[in-house]
Design an enzyme around this catalytic site. Structure first.
Site, mmCIF file in Angstrom:
data_model
loop_
_atom_site.group_PDB
_atom_site.id
_atom_site.type_symbol
_atom_site.label_atom_id
_atom_site.label_comp_id
_atom_site.label_asym_id
_atom_site.label_seq_id
_atom_site.Cartn_x
_atom_site.Cartn_y
_atom_site.Cartn_z
ATOM 1 N N HIS A 64 4.946 13.825 6.786
ATOM 2 C CA HIS A 64 4.868 15.273 6.657
ATOM 3 C C HIS A 64 5.613 15.896 7.844
ATOM 4 O O HIS A 64 5.418 15.459 8.983
ATOM 5 C CB HIS A 64 3.417 15.756 6.651
ATOM 6 C CG HIS A 64 2.549 15.009 5.681
ATOM 7 N ND1 HIS A 64 2.450 15.349 4.360
ATOM 8 C CD2 HIS A 64 1.760 13.920 5.847
ATOM 9 C CE1 HIS A 64 1.627 14.516 3.754
ATOM 10 N NE2 HIS A 64 1.188 13.632 4.633
ATOM 11 N N CYS A 121 -0.964 -3.939 4.190
ATOM 12 C CA CYS A 121 -1.734 -5.168 4.166
ATOM 13 C C CYS A 121 -0.777 -6.316 3.870
ATOM 14 O O CYS A 121 0.418 -6.109 3.654
ATOM 15 C CB CYS A 121 -2.854 -5.108 3.130
ATOM 16 S SG CYS A 121 -2.285 -4.770 1.460
ATOM 17 N N SER A 147 0.830 -1.194 0.000
ATOM 18 C CA SER A 147 0.000 0.000 0.000
ATOM 19 C C SER A 147 0.864 1.243 0.000
ATOM 20 O O SER A 147 1.658 1.409 -0.920
ATOM 21 C CB SER A 147 -1.036 0.031 1.120
ATOM 22 O OG SER A 147 -2.041 0.988 0.775
#
Length: 200
Positions: free
Chosen positions: A156, A171, A151
């Site tokens: 940030h 996953c 995924s």
């Protein structure tokens, strides 16, 4: 219309009523809109919530943030159910880790250190980096997005406050907690809050 919703989002995020009529060709990350890294992240989250389009995960170069109109076009082109080439519906990630921390013993690291730490942490969790993209803002803030075989990971930073936010969707067999723990340690984060959300 999509553009009207984007304008409403910009007003909510910035508190600037004048953006309700912002021109379609207006840049988002420079004048006249001038979103900073936090504002950009909030806009991407709002777009995902409202339109179901995960720009940070899908637009690796973030070209869609060049202007209001480019974001509108990207949303229009990517809305709706997504399927792979065989017509099989893509599976949602099973676990989301939402991490907030603060760097208190020195400045927030720049892009090279953040990317190095992220790659090492993904490897430690037995994940695989497929590609990555980043933006470094004028104030030194960094937004890094890595597309993983399992995924994606986004980081940030806010140099002014020492804050670092990390989101990891994973996953399969990837050990997301090992990735998050090593990443927080490598970035020397303190006051770390980790939320683990089962996405089913």
């Amino acid at each position: 219309m999509i553009i009207d919703e984007i304008r409403r989002m910009l007003v909510d995020i910035t508190g600037r009523a004048d953006l309700a009529d912002v021109a379609p060709d207006s840049p988002l990350l420079h004048d006249p809109v001038g979103l900073d890294s936090l504002g950009g992240m909030r806009l991407l989250r709002a777009v995902k919530d409202v339109f179901g389009v995960d720009v940070a995960a899908e637009d690796l170069n973030l070209d869609s943030l060049a202007s209001v109109d480019s974001l509108v076009r990207y949303i229009a082109d990517n809305r709706g159910d997504r399927a792979d080439e065989a017509g099989v519906r893509l599976h949602a990630p099973t676990v989301l880790y939402v991490v907030d921390g603060r760097r208190v013993d020195g400045p927030v690291p720049g892009l090279p250190a953040v990317e190095t730490a992220a790659r090492a942490a993904v490897g430690a969790g037995e994940g695989t980096v497929i590609s990555s993209s980043n933006v470094v803002f004028d104030n030194g803030a960094v937004t890094l997005v890595m597309i993983l075989a399992e995924s994606h990971l986004s980081i940030h930073t806010w140099p002014e406050t020492g804050r670092v936010a990390i989101d990891l969707f994973c996953c399969g067999s990837m050990n997301g907690r090992a990735t998050i723990d090593l990443l927080a340690e490598s970035l020397n984060l303190s006051d770390v809050s980790i939320r683990e959300i089962d996405r089913g």
